[in-house]
Design an enzyme around this catalytic site. Structure first.
Site, PDB file in Angstrom:
ATOM      1  N   ILE A  75     -15.062   4.006  10.312  1.00 59.82           N
ATOM      2  CA  ILE A  75     -13.543   3.830  10.758  1.00 59.82           C
ATOM      3  C   ILE A  75     -13.332   4.792  11.720  1.00 59.82           C
ATOM      4  CG2 ILE A  75     -11.283   3.717   9.867  1.00 59.82           C
ATOM      5  CD1 ILE A  75     -12.277   2.467   7.550  1.00 59.82           C
ATOM      6  N   ARG A  96      -7.280   7.692   1.796  1.00 54.74           N
ATOM      7  CA  ARG A  96      -6.792   7.581   0.476  1.00 54.74           C
ATOM      8  C   ARG A  96      -5.741   8.341   0.342  1.00 54.74           C
ATOM      9  NH1 ARG A  96      -8.775   3.413   0.005  1.00 54.74           N
ATOM     10  NH2 ARG A  96     -10.210   2.605  -1.414  1.00 54.74           N
ATOM     11  N   GLU A 121       0.100   6.071  -5.765  1.00 57.58           N
ATOM     12  CA  GLU A 121       0.418   4.658  -5.160  1.00 57.58           C
ATOM     13  C   GLU A 121       0.642   3.891  -6.455  1.00 57.58           C
ATOM     14  OE1 GLU A 121      -2.325   1.765  -2.729  1.00 57.58           O
ATOM     15  OE2 GLU A 121      -1.872   3.794  -1.662  1.00 57.58           O
ATOM     16  N   HIS A 147       0.042  -0.010   2.128  1.00 55.96           N
ATOM     17  CA  HIS A 147      -1.358  -0.228   1.944  1.00 55.96           C
ATOM     18  C   HIS A 147      -1.954  -1.307   2.730  1.00 55.96           C
ATOM     19  CE1 HIS A 147      -5.159   1.488  -0.492  1.00 55.96           C
ATOM     20  NE2 HIS A 147      -5.531   0.805   0.696  1.00 55.96           N
TER      21      HIS A 147
END
Length: 330
Positions: free
Chosen positions: A156, A237, A266, A284
């Site tokens: 990524i 994260r 979360e 998310h």
């Protein structure tokens, strides 16, 4: 064999499990499966297709002595006790690579949104507060030509670096192991230690997995190193960032703003975070495209079926270790 699917997935994909002759118990509601429900439904399960909202640990394994494979719907697997699974001879798989482009796209969406105050502007316009244009009204900052710092240059991170080229950005990166000069030239990036990257970047984007080493990688000290007009982007994260420290930095305008898709606890937010105008908050959705989520489901099912049949899955996290365990007798 019995398979538990802990989230609602496309029937066309789940149907392949049934076509292979397995019994499927799928959670049909949009909300995640509650912990007690997960435990209660583990009896007799040989294959578990779980998501990042499920904590998969020894307590879960105890409920299913015949469990052979945990197929994770997602790339990150910090919610799975892989070491305990391996000790018990349970195969664990994930779905890497498939969400790279979707998450990299969202990273740039957040960069543009915080820099140009997109969400704030949308709210202002919808509420009828857009009443005039003026030269110094509602100013943001340009993205083109700025310095982007990428923390973690995996799939990524590299995809984000490639997108930065289109904005003529200078790209710094930090990683456990620096790239060779040729690879840096090809990607258009330059290595910098984390502290230097934070001090020099106009935008800092996080792309590391959650490990004991990366927990609170960005805290009060690291935020203090950033430019007062720099922006922090997190699509990795939540616990990689000390959210309380970030809240204070945003409140006191010690940094320009932040764009977050993930959170430390979360789905709960640190109290006060949602009240700030200099942060964009998403639920998310880094991988939330039709194409990506469908492919993730397909990959998870492929991994699951391979594991149930005793074959090497396309993306096993502990295949060799589990084979060794099974060879000695589980």
């Amino acid at each position: 064999m019995k398979v538990l699917v802990t989230a609602r997935l496309p029937e066309a994909v789940v149907g392949k499990i049934r076509e292979a002759g397995h019994e499927v118990d799928m959670h049909l509601h949009m909300a995640p499966l509650e912990r007690d429900q997960l435990l209660n439904r583990m009896e007799g399960v040989a294959g578990l297709l779980s998501t990042i909202t499920d904590r998969i640990d020894g307590e879960v394994f105890d409920r299913a002595p015949g469990l052979r494979v945990v197929a994770n719907y997602g790339v990150g697997f910090d919610h799975i006790d892989v070491a305990e699974a391996t000790r018990r001879g349970i195969l664990v798989t994930n779905t890497p690579g498939v969400l790279t482009d979707a998450t990299a796209d969202l990273t740039f969406a957040l960069i543009l949104a915080v820099a140009r105050r997109v969400v704030e502007g949308d709210h202002r316009t919808r509420s009828g507060k857009f009443q005039f244009w003026a030269p110094l009204h509602f100013l943001g900052t340009e993205v083109s030509g700025k310095t982007l710092g990428i923390v973690g240059l995996g799939r990524i991170g590299r995809a984000v670096a490639r997108r930065a080229r289109g904005f003529d950005m200078q790209v710094l990166y930090t990683a456990r192991k620096p790239l060779g000069r040729d690879e840096e030239e090809r990607l258009g990036v330059r290595f910098a230690p984390l502290d230097q990257l934070l001090a020099r970047s106009d935008f800092v984007s996080l792309h590391v997995p959650l490990t004991p080493e990366t927990h609170h990688l960005i805290g009060a000290r690291e935020l203090s190193l950033m430019k007062p007009f720099a922006y922090l982007i997190n699509t990795a994260r939540g616990p990689v960032v000390d959210e309380t420290a970030l809240l204070e930095a945003l409140r006191q305008r010690r940094i320009g703003g932040a764009g977050l898709d993930v959170y430390e606890n979360e789905p709960q937010l640190t109290p006060g975070l949602a009240d700030l105008q200099n942060v964009v908050l998403l639920p998310h959705v880094g991988s939330a495209t039709v194409e990506t989520r469908t492919r993730m489901a397909q990959m998870a099912v492929e991994n699951l079926l391979a594991g149930l049949s005793g074959h090497r899955p396309p993306h096993g996290l502990n295949w060799e270790a589990v084979q060794g365990k099974r060879g000695k007798g589980r």
